[in-house]
Design a protein around this motif. Sequence first.
Motif, mmCIF file in Angstrom:
data_model
loop_
_atom_site.group_PDB
_atom_site.id
_atom_site.type_symbol
_atom_site.label_atom_id
_atom_site.label_comp_id
_atom_site.label_asym_id
_atom_site.label_seq_id
_atom_site.Cartn_x
_atom_site.Cartn_y
_atom_site.Cartn_z
ATOM 1 N N SER A 31 0.836 -1.202 0.000
ATOM 2 C CA SER A 31 0.000 0.000 0.000
ATOM 3 C C SER A 31 0.869 1.249 0.000
ATOM 4 O O SER A 31 1.927 1.286 0.623
ATOM 5 C CB SER A 31 -0.888 0.012 1.248
ATOM 6 O OG SER A 31 -1.561 1.240 1.363
ATOM 7 N N ALA A 32 0.405 2.285 -0.657
ATOM 8 C CA ALA A 32 1.113 3.566 -0.656
ATOM 9 C C ALA A 32 1.117 4.196 0.734
ATOM 10 O O ALA A 32 1.967 5.033 1.028
ATOM 11 C CB ALA A 32 0.487 4.514 -1.670
ATOM 12 N N ASN A 34 1.750 2.550 3.428
ATOM 13 C CA ASN A 34 2.757 1.853 4.229
ATOM 14 C C ASN A 34 3.916 2.803 4.453
ATOM 15 O O ASN A 34 4.461 3.373 3.519
ATOM 16 C CB ASN A 34 3.211 0.589 3.501
ATOM 17 C CG ASN A 34 4.143 -0.255 4.332
ATOM 18 O OD1 ASN A 34 5.281 0.146 4.558
ATOM 19 N ND2 ASN A 34 3.674 -1.405 4.767
ATOM 20 N N HIS A 37 6.945 2.332 2.310
ATOM 21 C CA HIS A 37 6.708 2.144 0.883
ATOM 22 C C HIS A 37 7.873 2.761 0.107
ATOM 23 O O HIS A 37 8.225 3.916 0.296
ATOM 24 C CB HIS A 37 5.382 2.819 0.489
ATOM 25 C CG HIS A 37 5.047 2.640 -0.947
ATOM 26 N ND1 HIS A 37 4.635 1.436 -1.455
ATOM 27 C CD2 HIS A 37 5.069 3.502 -1.986
ATOM 28 C CE1 HIS A 37 4.407 1.569 -2.751
ATOM 29 N NE2 HIS A 37 4.663 2.814 -3.087
ATOM 30 N N ARG A 39 10.545 1.987 -3.666
ATOM 31 C CA ARG A 39 10.704 1.192 -4.885
ATOM 32 C C ARG A 39 11.570 -0.039 -4.672
ATOM 33 O O ARG A 39 11.352 -1.063 -5.288
ATOM 34 C CB ARG A 39 11.305 2.052 -5.994
ATOM 35 C CG ARG A 39 10.335 3.070 -6.483
ATOM 36 C CD ARG A 39 10.912 3.858 -7.610
ATOM 37 N NE ARG A 39 9.950 4.898 -7.961
ATOM 38 C CZ ARG A 39 9.834 5.392 -9.137
ATOM 39 N NH1 ARG A 39 10.632 4.988 -10.097
ATOM 40 N NH2 ARG A 39 8.944 6.322 -9.387
ATOM 41 N N ASN A 65 -8.042 -3.758 -1.799
ATOM 42 C CA ASN A 65 -7.564 -2.654 -2.627
ATOM 43 C C ASN A 65 -8.520 -2.279 -3.744
ATOM 44 O O ASN A 65 -8.171 -1.498 -4.626
ATOM 45 C CB ASN A 65 -6.158 -2.936 -3.176
ATOM 46 C CG ASN A 65 -6.164 -3.923 -4.308
ATOM 47 O OD1 ASN A 65 -7.183 -4.527 -4.634
ATOM 48 N ND2 ASN A 65 -5.014 -4.116 -4.914
ATOM 49 N N GLU A 72 -3.943 -4.887 -0.204
ATOM 50 C CA GLU A 72 -2.716 -4.099 -0.088
ATOM 51 C C GLU A 72 -2.212 -4.173 1.343
ATOM 52 O O GLU A 72 -2.980 -4.132 2.297
ATOM 53 C CB GLU A 72 -2.911 -2.672 -0.551
ATOM 54 C CG GLU A 72 -3.988 -1.899 0.124
ATOM 55 C CD GLU A 72 -4.165 -0.522 -0.488
ATOM 56 O OE1 GLU A 72 -4.591 0.368 0.271
ATOM 57 O OE2 GLU A 72 -3.887 -0.329 -1.676
ATOM 58 N N ARG A 77 5.522 -5.195 5.558
ATOM 59 C CA ARG A 77 6.252 -5.201 4.284
ATOM 60 C C ARG A 77 7.478 -6.112 4.334
ATOM 61 O O ARG A 77 7.745 -6.857 3.400
ATOM 62 C CB ARG A 77 6.650 -3.766 3.944
ATOM 63 C CG ARG A 77 7.361 -3.598 2.645
ATOM 64 C CD ARG A 77 7.531 -2.104 2.344
ATOM 65 N NE ARG A 77 8.185 -1.927 1.080
ATOM 66 C CZ ARG A 77 9.473 -1.627 0.945
ATOM 67 N NH1 ARG A 77 10.225 -1.467 2.014
ATOM 68 N NH2 ARG A 77 10.013 -1.494 -0.243
ATOM 69 N N ASP A 108 -3.188 4.563 8.274
ATOM 70 C CA ASP A 108 -1.972 5.332 8.528
ATOM 71 C C ASP A 108 -1.479 5.127 9.957
ATOM 72 O O ASP A 108 -0.291 4.920 10.186
ATOM 73 C CB ASP A 108 -2.211 6.825 8.285
ATOM 74 C CG ASP A 108 -2.482 7.136 6.832
ATOM 75 O OD1 ASP A 108 -1.916 6.437 5.966
ATOM 76 O OD2 ASP A 108 -3.249 8.061 6.549
#
Length: 123
Positions: A31-32, A34, A37, A39, A65, A72, A77, A108
């Motif tokens: 998830s964005a 996270n 997050h 690359r 998602n 997500e 992670r 969040d």
Amino acid sequence: MSRLASGQSQPKKRRKTMQLAHIAIDRLNISAVNMRHARRAPDVSGILPSVRARGVLVPLLMRPNGAPDMFEIVAGRRRYFAAKSIANERGEAEPLPCAIMEDGDDADARSLADRKHRPPRPG
């Protein structure tokens, strides 16, 4: 007269619940929201031996998602990347334990809470 003064109790708030499930690794993405997050993949060398020996024991925190049967990752992670690494080694992936949040849950805040329990990133 207020509800409390009249002896009536306040209405109970509905508690958010999470569904627990084992989800195939190919149905997950990061998830964005996270907090980690990025690359590039995280360094999982510290947890890889444990995950290799016992698997992922602590559920990843996720939410739907929008796509059917896709989720997500909000928190977890590093566990996800460790499991992916082991799946690549073995040629097969075990489903991962997941706690699935309801819509409207504060992703969040949960991701930030997960971040507190991990060593800081180098550099």
